[in-house]
Design an enzyme around this catalytic site. Structure first.
Site, PDB file in Angstrom:
ATOM      1  N   ARG A  20      55.114  54.244 -45.893  1.00  0.00           N
ATOM      2  CA  ARG A  20      54.638  53.564 -44.679  1.00  0.00           C
ATOM      3  C   ARG A  20      53.167  53.192 -44.786  1.00  0.00           C
ATOM      4  O   ARG A  20      52.784  52.066 -44.477  1.00  0.00           O
ATOM      5  CB  ARG A  20      54.862  54.429 -43.436  1.00  0.00           C
ATOM      6  CG  ARG A  20      56.327  54.580 -43.052  1.00  0.00           C
ATOM      7  CD  ARG A  20      56.500  55.477 -41.850  1.00  0.00           C
ATOM      8  NE  ARG A  20      55.916  56.788 -42.151  1.00  0.00           N
ATOM      9  CZ  ARG A  20      55.560  57.682 -41.228  1.00  0.00           C
ATOM     10  NH1 ARG A  20      55.708  57.412 -39.957  1.00  0.00           N
ATOM     11  NH2 ARG A  20      55.060  58.840 -41.587  1.00  0.00           N
ATOM     12  N   ASN A  38      59.584  55.178 -40.200  1.00  0.00           N
ATOM     13  CA  ASN A  38      60.701  55.900 -40.809  1.00  0.00           C
ATOM     14  C   ASN A  38      61.859  55.942 -39.834  1.00  0.00           C
ATOM     15  O   ASN A  38      61.657  56.003 -38.615  1.00  0.00           O
ATOM     16  CB  ASN A  38      60.303  57.339 -41.148  1.00  0.00           C
ATOM     17  CG  ASN A  38      59.429  57.439 -42.377  1.00  0.00           C
ATOM     18  OD1 ASN A  38      59.350  56.524 -43.176  1.00  0.00           O
ATOM     19  ND2 ASN A  38      58.761  58.558 -42.531  1.00  0.00           N
TER      20      ASN A  38
END
Length: 91
Positions: A20, A38
């Site tokens: 990320r 996520n």
């Protein structure tokens, strides 16, 4: 230049490997707006928009991700521009 938006999912070893944050850094480097997060099933969801060439560049980057990741698949679909400002990592 045309502004475009892509939304989709990245599967593989993509959680717990800095995916990320690395995606956010790459998006910011390319001047893109959007978000990354996520999912509970182990995938990463991403939405990004900006100049067409930069969007294509991030889409290609997602195919490999950061060095610790092992990307199995990237599923992206073009959608209408959202008008998002900035790029964030959703928690």
């Amino acid at each position: 230049m045309a502004r475009v938006c892509k939304h989709g999912y990245v599967s593989g070893k993509v959680q717990g490997v800095y995916f990320r944050q690395a995606t956010a850094e790459e998006a910011e480097r390319l001047g893109l707006d959007g978000w990354v997060q996520n999912l509970g099933d182990g995938r990463v969801e991403v939405l990004f928009e900006g100049e067409e060439a930069a969007v294509h560049e991030l889409a290609a980057w997602l195919e490999r991700g950061p060095s610790a990741a092992k990307v199995d698949s990237v599923e992206l679909q073009e959608q209408g521009v959202q008008g998002i400002a900035g790029f964030i990592v959703r928690r």
